[in-house]
Design a protein around this motif. Sequence first.
Motif, PDB file in Angstrom:
ATOM      1  N   ILE A  63       0.825  -1.225   0.000  1.00 51.75           N
ATOM      2  CA  ILE A  63       0.000   0.000   0.000  1.00 51.75           C
ATOM      3  C   ILE A  63       0.856   1.272   0.000  1.00 51.75           C
ATOM      4  CG2 ILE A  63      -2.017  -1.061   1.087  1.00 51.75           C
ATOM      5  CD1 ILE A  63      -1.095   0.314   3.745  1.00 51.75           C
ATOM      6  N   THR A  64       2.172   1.120   0.035  1.00 46.68           N
ATOM      7  CA  THR A  64       3.007   2.331   0.095  1.00 46.68           C
ATOM      8  C   THR A  64       3.034   3.049  -1.252  1.00 46.68           C
ATOM      9  OG1 THR A  64       5.002   1.080  -0.420  1.00 46.68           O
ATOM     10  CG2 THR A  64       4.553   1.488   1.919  1.00 46.68           C
ATOM     11  N   GLY A  65       3.269   4.353  -1.170  1.00 47.59           N
ATOM     12  CA  GLY A  65       3.392   5.172  -2.377  1.00 47.59           C
ATOM     13  C   GLY A  65       2.205   4.996  -3.315  1.00 47.59           C
ATOM     14  N   LYS A  66       0.993   4.939  -2.749  1.00 41.61           N
ATOM     15  CA  LYS A  66      -0.244   4.716  -3.521  1.00 41.61           C
ATOM     16  C   LYS A  66      -0.113   3.480  -4.427  1.00 41.61           C
ATOM     17  CE  LYS A  66      -2.032   9.380  -3.354  1.00 41.61           C
ATOM     18  NZ  LYS A  66      -1.102  10.517  -3.398  1.00 41.61           N
ATOM     19  N   GLY A  67       0.489   2.420  -3.859  1.00 41.84           N
ATOM     20  CA  GLY A  67       0.616   1.161  -4.596  1.00 41.84           C
ATOM     21  C   GLY A  67       1.840   1.100  -5.498  1.00 41.84           C
ATOM     22  N   ARG A  68       2.645   2.194  -5.484  1.00 31.90           N
ATOM     23  CA  ARG A  68       3.838   2.212  -6.350  1.00 31.90           C
ATOM     24  C   ARG A  68       5.114   2.023  -5.547  1.00 31.90           C
ATOM     25  NH1 ARG A  68       5.202   6.341 -10.170  1.00 31.90           N
ATOM     26  NH2 ARG A  68       4.782   7.993  -8.682  1.00 31.90           N
ATOM     27  N   CYS A  69       5.031   2.124  -4.235  1.00 29.92           N
ATOM     28  CA  CYS A  69       6.160   2.019  -3.304  1.00 29.92           C
ATOM     29  C   CYS A  69       7.311   2.977  -3.620  1.00 29.92           C
ATOM     30  CB  CYS A  69       6.707   0.598  -3.179  1.00 29.92           C
ATOM     31  SG  CYS A  69       7.926   0.492  -1.847  1.00 29.92           S
ATOM     32  N   ASN A  70       7.232   4.113  -2.991  1.00 33.92           N
ATOM     33  CA  ASN A  70       8.331   5.091  -3.050  1.00 33.92           C
ATOM     34  C   ASN A  70       9.370   4.607  -2.030  1.00 33.92           C
ATOM     35  OD1 ASN A  70       8.508   8.568  -1.948  1.00 33.92           O
ATOM     36  ND2 ASN A  70       9.935   7.368  -3.157  1.00 33.92           N
ATOM     37  N   PHE A  71      10.237   3.668  -2.512  1.00 35.92           N
ATOM     38  CA  PHE A  71      11.027   2.864  -1.560  1.00 35.92           C
ATOM     39  C   PHE A  71      12.236   3.588  -0.966  1.00 35.92           C
ATOM     40  CE2 PHE A  71      14.765   1.586  -4.011  1.00 35.92           C
ATOM     41  CZ  PHE A  71      14.364   1.878  -5.297  1.00 35.92           C
ATOM     42  N   THR A  72      12.668   4.677  -1.595  1.00 31.94           N
ATOM     43  CA  THR A  72      13.707   5.496  -0.969  1.00 31.94           C
ATOM     44  C   THR A  72      13.699   6.882  -1.591  1.00 31.94           C
ATOM     45  OG1 THR A  72      16.031   5.619  -0.267  1.00 31.94           O
ATOM     46  CG2 THR A  72      15.633   4.862  -2.517  1.00 31.94           C
ATOM     47  N   SER A 101      22.726   2.591  -1.734  1.00 24.85           N
ATOM     48  CA  SER A 101      22.879   1.151  -1.489  1.00 24.85           C
ATOM     49  C   SER A 101      21.558   0.433  -1.684  1.00 24.85           C
ATOM     50  CB  SER A 101      23.355   0.888  -0.061  1.00 24.85           C
ATOM     51  OG  SER A 101      24.448   1.681   0.267  1.00 24.85           O
ATOM     52  N   MET A 102      20.469   1.086  -1.245  1.00 27.57           N
ATOM     53  CA  MET A 102      19.157   0.431  -1.362  1.00 27.57           C
ATOM     54  C   MET A 102      18.743   0.306  -2.827  1.00 27.57           C
ATOM     55  SD  MET A 102      16.944  -1.117   0.313  1.00 27.57           S
ATOM     56  CE  MET A 102      15.360  -1.850  -0.119  1.00 27.57           C
ATOM     57  N   ILE A 103      19.003   1.363  -3.611  1.00 28.78           N
ATOM     58  CA  ILE A 103      18.658   1.297  -5.038  1.00 28.78           C
ATOM     59  C   ILE A 103      19.452   0.159  -5.690  1.00 28.78           C
ATOM     60  CG2 ILE A 103      18.836   2.537  -7.241  1.00 28.78           C
ATOM     61  CD1 ILE A 103      18.150   5.132  -5.637  1.00 28.78           C
ATOM     62  N   ASP A 104      20.766   0.075  -5.377  1.00 29.17           N
ATOM     63  CA  ASP A 104      21.590  -1.016  -5.927  1.00 29.17           C
ATOM     64  C   ASP A 104      21.038  -2.375  -5.506  1.00 29.17           C
ATOM     65  OD1 ASP A 104      23.232   0.813  -7.031  1.00 29.17           O
ATOM     66  OD2 ASP A 104      24.857   0.606  -5.560  1.00 29.17           O
ATOM     67  N   PHE A 105      20.643  -2.474  -4.249  1.00 28.02           N
ATOM     68  CA  PHE A 105      20.148  -3.750  -3.711  1.00 28.02           C
ATOM     69  C   PHE A 105      18.883  -4.200  -4.457  1.00 28.02           C
ATOM     70  CE2 PHE A 105      17.442  -6.082  -0.718  1.00 28.02           C
ATOM     71  CZ  PHE A 105      18.308  -7.065  -0.263  1.00 28.02           C
ATOM     72  N   ILE A 106      17.967  -3.276  -4.678  1.00 26.20           N
ATOM     73  CA  ILE A 106      16.716  -3.618  -5.371  1.00 26.20           C
ATOM     74  C   ILE A 106      17.017  -3.997  -6.823  1.00 26.20           C
ATOM     75  CG2 ILE A 106      14.510  -2.624  -6.220  1.00 26.20           C
ATOM     76  CD1 ILE A 106      14.430  -3.371  -3.234  1.00 26.20           C
ATOM     77  N   ASN A 136      10.834   7.300   5.124  1.00 26.87           N
ATOM     78  CA  ASN A 136      10.468   6.384   6.210  1.00 26.87           C
ATOM     79  C   ASN A 136      10.874   4.950   5.897  1.00 26.87           C
ATOM     80  OD1 ASN A 136       9.137   7.944   8.412  1.00 26.87           O
ATOM     81  ND2 ASN A 136       7.973   8.707   6.647  1.00 26.87           N
ATOM     82  N   LEU A 137      10.655   4.526   4.660  1.00 27.48           N
ATOM     83  CA  LEU A 137      11.102   3.166   4.322  1.00 27.48           C
ATOM     84  C   LEU A 137      12.627   3.075   4.390  1.00 27.48           C
ATOM     85  CD1 LEU A 137       8.636   2.126   1.483  1.00 27.48           C
ATOM     86  CD2 LEU A 137       9.049   0.878   3.604  1.00 27.48           C
ATOM     87  N   GLN A 138      13.319   4.119   3.940  1.00 17.41           N
ATOM     88  CA  GLN A 138      14.791   4.068   3.992  1.00 17.41           C
ATOM     89  C   GLN A 138      15.280   3.974   5.434  1.00 17.41           C
ATOM     90  OE1 GLN A 138      16.976   3.736   1.305  1.00 17.41           O
ATOM     91  NE2 GLN A 138      18.406   3.292   2.977  1.00 17.41           N
ATOM     92  N   ILE A 139      14.558   4.604   6.351  1.00 14.57           N
ATOM     93  CA  ILE A 139      14.934   4.479   7.774  1.00 14.57           C
ATOM     94  C   ILE A 139      14.845   3.004   8.187  1.00 14.57           C
ATOM     95  CG2 ILE A 139      14.185   5.006  10.139  1.00 14.57           C
ATOM     96  CD1 ILE A 139      13.419   7.817   9.160  1.00 14.57           C
ATOM     97  N   ALA A 140      13.786   2.332   7.735  1.00 16.88           N
ATOM     98  CA  ALA A 140      13.631   0.906   8.069  1.00 16.88           C
ATOM     99  C   ALA A 140      14.752   0.084   7.421  1.00 16.88           C
ATOM    100  CB  ALA A 140      12.256   0.405   7.621  1.00 16.88           C
ATOM    101  N   TRP A 141      15.041   0.340   6.128  1.00  7.10           N
ATOM    102  CA  TRP A 141      16.103  -0.434   5.446  1.00  7.10           C
ATOM    103  C   TRP A 141      17.453  -0.192   6.131  1.00  7.10           C
ATOM    104  CZ3 TRP A 141      12.407  -2.594   2.977  1.00  7.10           C
ATOM    105  CH2 TRP A 141      11.591  -1.996   2.025  1.00  7.10           C
ATOM    106  N   SER A 142      17.783   1.076   6.393  1.00  7.15           N
ATOM    107  CA  SER A 142      19.124   1.412   6.898  1.00  7.15           C
ATOM    108  C   SER A 142      19.354   0.867   8.295  1.00  7.15           C
ATOM    109  CB  SER A 142      19.322   2.939   6.941  1.00  7.15           C
ATOM    110  OG  SER A 142      19.313   3.468   5.644  1.00  7.15           O
ATOM    111  N   THR A 143      18.355   1.037   9.164  1.00 11.10           N
ATOM    112  CA  THR A 143      18.534   0.544  10.533  1.00 11.10           C
ATOM    113  C   THR A 143      18.524  -0.983  10.541  1.00 11.10           C
ATOM    114  OG1 THR A 143      16.148   0.853  10.919  1.00 11.10           O
ATOM    115  CG2 THR A 143      17.607   2.597  11.703  1.00 11.10           C
TER     116      THR A 143
END
Length: 379
Positions: free
Chosen positions: A12-21, A51-56, A364-371
Motif C-alpha cells: 500500500i506504500t506510495g499509492k501502490g507504487r512504493c516510493n522505496f527510498t 545502497s538500497m537502489i543497488d540492492f533492489i 520512512n522506508l529508507q529508515i527501516a532499510w538502513s537501521t
Amino acid sequence: MKKRKLGKKIYITGKGRCNFTNACDIEDFFKNVVSNPKFLYSSLYTFGPESMIDFIEMNGTPTKVERGNRAFPVSDHASDITKALEKALKDYSVKVMLRTEVSDILISDNKVTSVVLADGTKMYCDNVIIATGGLSYRTTGSTGDGLKWAKKLGLNVTETRPALVPLNTKESYIPTMQGLALKNVNLSIYNEKKKLYDSFGEMLFTHFGVSGPLVLSASSIIGSTLQKKGSLKAYIDLKPALSRDDLENRILRDFNDNLNKHLSSVLRGLLPSSMVPVFIEIMDFDDSRQINSVTKEERALLLDLLKAFPFTITGLRDYNEAIVTQGGVSVKDIDPSTLKCKNIDNLSFVGEVLDLDAFTGGFNLQIAWSTGYLAGLSI
Ligand SMILES: Cc1cc2nc3c(=O)[nH]c(=O)nc-3n(C[C@H](O)[C@H](O)[C@H](O)COP(=O)(O)OP(=O)(O)OC[C@H]3O[C@@H](n4cnc5c(N)ncnc54)[C@H](O)[C@@H]3O)c2cc1C
C-alpha cells in the motif's frame, strides 16, 4: 511474521507504487527526518539510499527516480519491491515463518533467551531484532507489539501519536468544500502568536477537515503541540504569488469592470467555485447587492480572506489514516552504531518501532532499510 503474505504494508506504500527510498544526498536526507535525525548517522552512512537502489536492482527490479528524488520500481508496482526482497531472502536461505505471531520476549540476566509464539511455542535464540513497526494501518499487522515488549523490558518509550496524517477542523464551512484541491497555496499554522508551520504546496478539503501533502507534513510538525493545546489556528494564503497591494489592485480592477454585477460573479474569477459561497458566508455579505455597493471595509475583509483564509485545527485523524507513527522506543536506550539495546546486549530495535519518523518522499522506508541493515551487520 503475523500475516499470511509478505509485504502487506509495502503493497500500500506510495499509492501502490512504493516510493522505496529518496535518492538525495545524505545531508539532505537528515533535513527530512522529523524526529532524531542524528541517531541515523551510522545507519545512513552504512547503508543509504544509493545502497538500497543497488540492492533492489541487483535483486531483479529495475528502478527509476522521479520528481523530488523519489525512487520507485520502473513497473510502478509495489509488489516488485517485495519480489526483490523475497529473492534476497531466498538467496540467503532465510527461513520465513508466515502466520506466526510473537506474543512475548523472555529475558534472563539482561539477555534475551527466547521468543514466545502466540501458540505457546518457545523459540530459543542468540539474538533478536524487533522490527514490528508502529501503530499505523494495523490491518497490515503493525499493532505496536514491539512498543509493549520494550516497556515490559524496562526501555523508555516516548509518547506516540499519528503523523503524516490528515487533520480535523472545527468550522462547518470546511466540509462544504470537500473534494476541493488547492495547488500553489501557502499554509501557516499558529500556536497563539507563535508560527509552528509555514509551507507552500498542495492541500485538500475533506468531509472532516483537511488533507493533502502540505497538511500531512504539517501534522508531523504540529502534532505534539496540537495534542497539548487541543486546537490551533491555521491560515491559507490563496494568492501567495501576489503581495497584498498587488492583490488589492487586481480586485479594484475586477470591481471597476463589473460594477453592476454581484460579488459572487467576481469572486468566481478569483476563487475555485466551491469557495465562493464560503467567502460570501464569512463576509456576511448579501449577494443580492451589486459590486458598486461594496464598502472599503468589506474589500479589506475580502483581501484578508484571500491572503489568510482561516480555520481551526482540532485534532489529528486516527492511526488508521496515518502514514507513520511518531514516538516509540527511545533512541537514548539504543546504540546508534549497532541498533542494540544499551542494557540488553542481544536485542536490537529497527524501523518505525523506534522514535524515528520523517516526511513523505521515501524517507520512512529508507529508515527501516538502513537501521535493519546495520542491526543485521552488527550481529
Ligand atoms: C498508506 C501508507 C503509505 C506509505 N507510503 C510510504 C512510501 O511510499 N514511502 C516510504 O518511505 N514510506 C511509506 N510509508 C511508511 C512506511 O511504510 C513505514 O514507515 C515502514 O513500512 C516501516 O517499516 P517497519 O519495517 O519498521 O515496520 P512495518 O512495515 O510496519 O512492519 C512491521 C512488521 O512486523 C509484523 N509484526 C508486528 N507485530 C508482530 C508480532 N507480534 N509478531 C510477528 N510479526 C509482527 C507486521 O505484521 C509487519 O510485517 C507508508 C505507510 C503507509 C501506512
